[in-house]
Design a protein around this motif. Structure first.
Motif, mmCIF file in Angstrom:
data_model
loop_
_atom_site.group_PDB
_atom_site.id
_atom_site.type_symbol
_atom_site.label_atom_id
_atom_site.label_comp_id
_atom_site.label_asym_id
_atom_site.label_seq_id
_atom_site.Cartn_x
_atom_site.Cartn_y
_atom_site.Cartn_z
ATOM 1 N N GLU A 1 0.835 -1.197 0.000
ATOM 2 C CA GLU A 1 0.000 0.000 0.000
ATOM 3 C C GLU A 1 0.871 1.249 0.000
ATOM 4 O OE1 GLU A 1 -2.450 -0.329 3.406
ATOM 5 O OE2 GLU A 1 -3.537 -2.116 2.709
ATOM 6 N N GLU A 2 0.234 2.372 -0.283
ATOM 7 C CA GLU A 2 0.951 3.645 -0.310
ATOM 8 C C GLU A 2 1.565 3.971 1.038
ATOM 9 O OE1 GLU A 2 2.490 7.082 -1.996
ATOM 10 O OE2 GLU A 2 1.531 5.341 -2.933
ATOM 11 N N LYS A 3 0.886 3.614 2.109
ATOM 12 C CA LYS A 3 1.404 3.862 3.447
ATOM 13 C C LYS A 3 2.689 3.084 3.682
ATOM 14 C CE LYS A 3 0.053 3.662 8.327
ATOM 15 N NZ LYS A 3 -1.033 3.293 9.276
ATOM 16 N N GLU A 4 2.727 1.839 3.225
ATOM 17 C CA GLU A 4 3.936 1.031 3.364
ATOM 18 C C GLU A 4 5.065 1.582 2.505
ATOM 19 O OE1 GLU A 4 3.168 -3.056 2.643
ATOM 20 O OE2 GLU A 4 1.555 -3.199 4.121
ATOM 21 N N TRP A 5 4.725 2.116 1.349
ATOM 22 C CA TRP A 5 5.729 2.688 0.445
ATOM 23 C C TRP A 5 6.409 3.901 1.093
ATOM 24 C CZ3 TRP A 5 9.410 2.760 -2.591
ATOM 25 C CH2 TRP A 5 9.708 3.795 -3.470
ATOM 26 N N LYS A 6 5.622 4.730 1.762
ATOM 27 C CA LYS A 6 6.205 5.877 2.464
ATOM 28 C C LYS A 6 7.112 5.400 3.599
ATOM 29 C CE LYS A 6 2.428 9.089 1.450
ATOM 30 N NZ LYS A 6 1.334 9.931 2.021
ATOM 31 N N GLN A 7 6.698 4.353 4.267
ATOM 32 C CA GLN A 7 7.522 3.799 5.346
ATOM 33 C C GLN A 7 8.834 3.252 4.812
ATOM 34 O OE1 GLN A 7 5.652 0.624 7.523
ATOM 35 N NE2 GLN A 7 7.251 0.551 9.095
ATOM 36 N N VAL A 8 8.778 2.594 3.653
ATOM 37 C CA VAL A 8 10.001 2.073 3.024
ATOM 38 C C VAL A 8 10.971 3.209 2.727
ATOM 39 C CG1 VAL A 8 10.922 1.059 0.890
ATOM 40 C CG2 VAL A 8 9.020 -0.044 2.073
ATOM 41 N N LYS B 1 16.031 6.102 4.158
ATOM 42 C CA LYS B 1 16.728 7.332 4.527
ATOM 43 C C LYS B 1 17.366 7.245 5.917
ATOM 44 C CE LYS B 1 13.802 10.421 1.761
ATOM 45 N NZ LYS B 1 12.834 11.533 1.801
ATOM 46 N N SER B 2 16.869 6.317 6.743
ATOM 47 C CA SER B 2 17.378 6.197 8.119
ATOM 48 C C SER B 2 18.596 5.286 8.231
ATOM 49 C CB SER B 2 16.274 5.671 9.039
ATOM 50 O OG SER B 2 16.006 4.295 8.770
ATOM 51 N N LEU B 3 18.983 4.611 7.157
ATOM 52 C CA LEU B 3 20.110 3.678 7.213
ATOM 53 C C LEU B 3 21.398 4.424 7.552
ATOM 54 C CD1 LEU B 3 19.258 1.459 4.096
ATOM 55 C CD2 LEU B 3 19.023 0.832 6.513
ATOM 56 N N LYS B 4 22.189 3.871 8.450
ATOM 57 C CA LYS B 4 23.388 4.545 8.948
ATOM 58 C C LYS B 4 24.677 4.075 8.274
ATOM 59 C CE LYS B 4 21.131 6.818 12.168
ATOM 60 N NZ LYS B 4 20.954 8.281 12.083
ATOM 61 N N TRP C 1 12.387 5.599 -9.487
ATOM 62 C CA TRP C 1 13.157 6.768 -9.067
ATOM 63 C C TRP C 1 12.250 7.998 -8.952
ATOM 64 C CZ3 TRP C 1 14.203 11.569 -11.190
ATOM 65 C CH2 TRP C 1 15.235 12.302 -10.588
ATOM 66 N N LYS C 2 11.375 8.196 -9.919
ATOM 67 C CA LYS C 2 10.454 9.337 -9.868
ATOM 68 C C LYS C 2 9.563 9.259 -8.639
ATOM 69 C CE LYS C 2 10.127 10.108 -14.880
ATOM 70 N NZ LYS C 2 9.216 10.027 -16.056
ATOM 71 N N SER C 3 9.118 8.047 -8.330
ATOM 72 C CA SER C 3 8.253 7.884 -7.165
ATOM 73 C C SER C 3 9.003 8.160 -5.861
ATOM 74 C CB SER C 3 7.685 6.465 -7.153
ATOM 75 O OG SER C 3 6.849 6.258 -6.042
ATOM 76 N N MET C 4 10.276 7.789 -5.801
ATOM 77 C CA MET C 4 11.071 8.010 -4.593
ATOM 78 C C MET C 4 11.414 9.482 -4.411
ATOM 79 S SD MET C 4 13.676 4.787 -4.259
ATOM 80 C CE MET C 4 14.141 5.316 -2.620
ATOM 81 N N ILE C 5 11.702 10.165 -5.513
ATOM 82 C CA ILE C 5 12.148 11.558 -5.442
ATOM 83 C C ILE C 5 10.972 12.529 -5.544
ATOM 84 C CG2 ILE C 5 13.795 13.217 -6.450
ATOM 85 C CD1 ILE C 5 15.058 10.814 -5.184
ATOM 86 N N ASN C 6 9.788 11.989 -5.861
ATOM 87 C CA ASN C 6 8.595 12.813 -6.055
ATOM 88 C C ASN C 6 8.750 13.781 -7.223
ATOM 89 O OD1 ASN C 6 7.258 11.654 -3.793
ATOM 90 N ND2 ASN C 6 8.343 13.066 -2.418
ATOM 91 N N LYS C 7 9.194 13.251 -8.347
ATOM 92 C CA LYS C 7 9.327 14.025 -9.581
ATOM 93 C C LYS C 7 8.469 13.393 -10.663
ATOM 94 C CE LYS C 7 13.909 16.142 -9.097
ATOM 95 N NZ LYS C 7 13.468 17.534 -9.337
#
Length: 469
Positions: A86-93, A98-101, A149-155
């Motif tokens: 779902e879209e909610k899971e995609w945002k969580q992914v 981004k949180s990976l150290k 990539w477009k979906s991740m960067i919001n372009k």
């Protein structure tokens, strides 16, 4: 028909293959982080990296191999797949990525070609690189990767791009892993099958395989092919999309840069014109802390308490301690010391900037630490390499005293993790002590830091510290 195409596109967006760029030699730490961050990630599908092993000689400022042609350092690359419904899971992914150290950056995996046959003629080799962007090359799924990539960067669209190429040749492929990368549910396209022999572990040896092109020429060839296919414009300074071309011997990997993760936890400079000559990057620092804690976790004798007291006796601007606190908040006590007062002031500023309030920093000389015996569970430090800071001669004075101080301040069964390019000297110091200080060498691991071959050397305190006579 359009509805079927839209449903097919949505199905493809529910899976993604990513490239995580990390420190060469510390890939296993990044895999551990992937396991703890995502639920059953399809990880360790491939490790694509290169270590160039060169011994640091006394008085030698740089250990990079000098060739007639350029030859860059390649990061370790871990390719892994994630899924969502779902879209909610995609945002969580996206937030989790981004949180990976322990990763320097996260990119979208486009494809991999194994065993490219570089021809004697440069033109033929560059045409081979151009073919990597051809619609007929089914090993590279450009359309799906660009969509992700477009979906991740919001372009919505790509205006400009550039190609960044790194390459290396003449390496030994050792400890090869025969793996198979997953394919997306696209009937007419397979992403990758049987990606083999892409893990490097042995020291570098001379190989007859050479590239007859430079990195800038390879980037130009791929860029020209992408212009013809997608009609993008080139912008070398402010491109909206960076296409990454990594060439290792006869293998080529392409990815689309998504997130830069290594520019973090750096506060404003405490003094004008103050800039430390060396500072370990955040992702390597986080991987070192994770390696140390994982090793101690696996050691039953040293796993009696979940909370550890950890010291970096050559902390510089505090990156290791800060990354440790950020990765394991409120779980362990991190302390750093350095003889350079400006570095300690900057470390405190960096800690405040990153909200790492529980990290403590002290001005202290690593040759004579102001701490009691049996204080620390773990010592982690990026020692001076003797290149940009100090020299082999100054290390000859520092290393033996630092080893003794580590033995004195470590608890029984405590461990010290030292990263250094001057590891031959560190081994010599250890042999001279002949375990008289209570330290025992238990592990060493080859890593590459900025193209310099280094070792992570691990000592364990197995007995009481004995004063030098």
């Amino acid at each position: 028909m359009e509805r079927e195409e839209m449903e097919g596109e949505e199905e493809r967006r529910r899976k993604g293959i990513y490239c995580g760029y990390c420190t060469t030699g510390l890939e296993q730490c990044s895999i551990i982080e992937l396991k703890s961050t995502f639920v059953n990630p399809n990880h360790q599908l491939m490790i694509f990296n290169s270590i160039e092993f060169q011994e640091a000689k006394e008085g030698q400022k740089e250990t990079r191999r000098k060739e007639e042609e350029e030859d860059e350092e390649l990061e370790g690359v871990i390719v892994f797949q994630l899924e969502w419904k779902e879209e909610k899971e995609w945002k969580q992914v996206k937030d989790q990525l981004k949180s990976l150290k322990t990763f320097q950056k996260i990119s979208i995996f486009v494809g991999l070609s194994i065993g490219l046959n570089w021809n004697e003629k440069q033109q033929d080799s560059l045409q081979l690189i151009q073919s990597l962007a051809s619609p007929s090359n089914l090993q590279f799924n450009w359309n799906h990767s660009i969509s992700l990539w477009k979906s991740m960067i919001n372009k919505d669209h790509i205006e400009t791009f550039r190609v960044a190429c790194n390459r290396k040749f003449g390496t030994v492929l050792n400890k090869t892993r025969s793996t198979q990368l997953p394919t997306f549910p696209i009937p007419d396209e397979d992403i990758i099958t049987n990606a083999k022999e892409v893990c490097v572990r042995k020291p570098r040896t001379i190989c007859h395989l050479r590239h007859n092109f430079k990195s800038v020429e390879a980037a130009g060839a791929l860029g020209e092919s992408l212009i013809n296919r997608f009609h993008w414009k080139v912008d070398l300074k402010n491109a909206s999309l960076v296409v990454e071309l990594y060439i290792l011997d006869s293998n080529a990997l392409i990815s689309l840069s998504a997130f830069e993760l290594d520019q973090r936890n750096r506060g404003p400079s405490i003094k004008e014109n103050f800039s430390p000559l060396t500072a370990l990057n955040p992702s390597t620092s986080a991987a070192l802390v994770l390696l140390a804690l994982q090793c101690c976790k696996n050691n039953e004798a040293n796993d009696q308490s979940s909370s550890k007291v950890i010291l970096d006796p050559c902390c510089g601007i505090g990156t290791i301690c800060i990354e440790g606190e950020q990765s394991f908040p409120f779980m362990h006590q991190f302390m750093g010391s350095d003889m350079n007062e400006n570095c300690i002031l900057q470390a405190r500023a960096n800690a405040a900037h990153s909200d790492s309030a529980h990290v403590e920093f002290f001005v202290a000389n690593g040759r004579s630490l102001p701490f009691r015996e049996n204080t620390f569970d773990i010592i982690i430090s990026d020692l001076p390499f003797g290149h940009r800071v100090g020299s082999h001669k100054t290390n000859q004075k520092l290393y033996p005293r630092l080893l003794r101080q580590s033995a004195r301040t470590l608890k029984i069964d405590g461990r010290a993790f030292f990263l250094t390019a001057d590891f031959h000297l560190l081994f010599q110091c250890y042999k001279q002590f002949n375990s008289s200080v209570g330290l025992h060498l238990i592990h060493s691991q080859l890593v590459s830091i900025g193209g310099i071959a280094c070792q992570i050397v691990v000592f364990q305190k197995t007995g009481p510290y004995k004063l030098a006579h």
